[in-house]
Each structure stands twice: as C-alpha cells, then as structure tokens.
Design an enzyme around this catalytic site. Sequence first.
Site, PDB file in Angstrom:
ATOM      1  N   ASP A 113       0.970  -1.137   0.121  1.00 43.83           N
ATOM      2  CA  ASP A 113       0.022  -0.228  -0.087  1.00 43.83           C
ATOM      3  C   ASP A 113       0.826   1.335   0.077  1.00 43.83           C
ATOM      4  OD1 ASP A 113       0.910   0.173   2.597  1.00 43.83           O
ATOM      5  OD2 ASP A 113      -0.968   0.000   3.472  1.00 43.83           O
ATOM      6  N   CYS A 114       2.032   1.170  -0.598  1.00 45.27           N
ATOM      7  CA  CYS A 114       2.908   2.407  -0.633  1.00 45.27           C
ATOM      8  C   CYS A 114       2.014   3.264  -1.339  1.00 45.27           C
ATOM      9  CB  CYS A 114       3.963   2.238  -1.502  1.00 45.27           C
ATOM     10  SG  CYS A 114       5.410   1.401  -0.609  1.00 45.27           S
ATOM     11  N   LYS A 115       2.089   4.598  -1.224  1.00 44.93           N
ATOM     12  CA  LYS A 115       1.070   5.767  -1.845  1.00 44.93           C
ATOM     13  C   LYS A 115       1.972   6.201  -3.319  1.00 44.93           C
ATOM     14  CE  LYS A 115      -1.397   6.718   1.902  1.00 44.93           C
ATOM     15  NZ  LYS A 115      -1.535   5.656   2.353  1.00 44.93           N
TER      16      LYS A 115
END
Length: 331
Positions: A248-250
């Site tokens: 879920d890294c942006k």
Amino acid sequence: MLGKVILEEAFALPRLEEKTKWWAGLFSTDAERHTKEIQDLTDIRLKYAHHYGVGYTVLSYTAPGVQDIFDPKEAQALAVEINDYVAEQIKPFPDRLGAFATLSMHNPQEAADELKRTVEKYGFKGALVNDTQRAGADGEDYVFYDQPEWDIFWQTLVELDVPLYLHPRNPTGIVFEKLWKDRQWLIGPPLSFAVGVSLHALGMVTNGVFDRHPKAQVILGHLGEHIPFDMWRINHWFEDRKKKLGLDCKKTIREYFNENFWVTTSGHFSTTTLNFVKDQVSADRILFSVDYPFETFEDGCNWFDNAEMNTGDRLKIGRENAKGLLKLGDY
Ligand code: GRE
C-alpha cells in the site's frame, strides 16, 4: 573544484583504540595510518581538505559504533560521550567542520531526544546511524527503524529539518554465522554493506515511513547501496505485482527517491556509475563525499575534479546540494 562539501567522513574515540584497530585490521592494508587518521578530527584532515579543495566536512562516528552495543544503557552513554567529544573538537572550526549525531537506536524517544539535543545545542547537521541496532540479551535482535513505533523519531527528524544518514555496518551473530562466515571476503564494500542498507532503506519505503513522514530525508552512501541499479526492476515489481497483491505504498519507488532520498559518492569513484545514477535519481539528489579514511582524499577529489560533467552538475554535486540540505550558508 574549491569549496567541496564531504559528509561520510569517519572519526573514532582514542579510548576505543583497540576496537578501531580491530576494524582497521578487517579493512585497511595500513592499520597504523588508518588508526592515526581516524582518531584525528582536525589537524590531519583539515590539511588534506585544504590541499584537495574541500571547504566543509561533516564528521560521523565510524562503523559499527554504537549500533554494535546491545546493552541500551551502555549504548546511550557512549552516544552522548561521542557527541560531546566531537562537538568540543570541532568548536574552533565552525566554518570548516560539522558533525552528524551518533545515536543509540534502542529506544525511539531516547534517539529523538539525543538528536534534538545535539542539533539544538551543538548545531549538528543530522544523524548518521550504522544500519540496524544490535539488541537483546545476546545481541541477536536487530532493530529496524521502519516500524510505526519509530514514528516519534521520524517526526522529530522532520521537525528539526535534518537528514538521517543510513550507513552500513558488519553482519553479526547468527546472520554472520549463517550467511557470511564462509564468504568473509564479501563482508564490507564488495557486498554485505549494500545488502544490509538496501534492505533497511527499502523496508522504510514499503513500511510507509515516507507516506507518514513525507518530508523525511535519508542519505545513502556508496552511490545508493545498489538500489539505483535495480530501480527499473524494483519499480516494475512494486507497481505491476506487489501493489496488486496489497502493497500500500502511496507513491512509486522513483518518487520516493526523488523526494526522500539522497545519494553520496562516498567510496565509489566511477564516472560511468555516477552518470547512471544521475540518470536514475537526478544530479539534484547526489552529494560528493570521500569516505575518509577508508578511502583517500587524493582518490576521491582527483576523481571528482577531473570527471567529465557539465559545470552545473559539478557545482550541485560538489557543494550546492549539500549546502541546501544541510543549511550550510556561506561556510
Ligand atoms: C565505511 O565505514 O564506510 C567503511 C568501513 C569499512 C570499509 C569501507 C568503508 O567502515 O567504506
């Protein structure tokens, strides 16, 4: 080029000479010279700096340093001793010498407090830590700073507006026994340093440190500890596979490298490699450094001063980027 800034430059406490000699024995063919030079914080290195056109040096405590001390109280006492010592030594040379704080990384609040103390009291330019902190009763635990409990530390770093230099250290304990014992010539610059630091740095990315602290700045030495060379492949897998599986890294790895990481030339004096790294992370994020006394001013500075590059890039990499990041003003 005159007025170069260098920022991965090691010193050691004279009272720990035995440990310095042990480390020098692993990495230097002239342990006598190494020990003398690393214990001298001012005279010898300022002569070299003058001779080779270095205007400002940021000193840091040599590896493995406090990250090797698995007793938390002992580690904290040593960090404070080192910080007070280097502050005293560099005091007469404010326009030539600065320092990165040495930190015990057992406890996030304690690390944040010592960082704040040294930045506010001594004008330190940030902190340099030697990869993971050894911990546990037998030194077999490894503290990574990529977990949410370290948010207080990252928050303090951002509030103080200073960078964290993530420097390597040697593999120890079970990691040494199982992976490196039978491959000892690969310990250090040939492989183990980059393996350790790139694991830790990419752990910070994938565990969301820079999503929670978008202004945090991390410096990697040795032209990026192999990460720039794998940028395409890391990006390909993060974006095309891992995010679809739940990462879920942006942002993308390239964006984190453009916004949160800096790369120094310490101990990596190749123009071909530098050009590649410029292409991957941009000249705006590269900082010249030597890695003295593991490397020489002669090798580092003669390489950089004669490497083919345009004047704009030479000025940025040689000093302007560092002046901005470290807020050096007109040193
Ligand atoms: C370093 O601290 O950067 C270092 C060592 C040992 C060998 C090479 C090196 O500690 O760059």
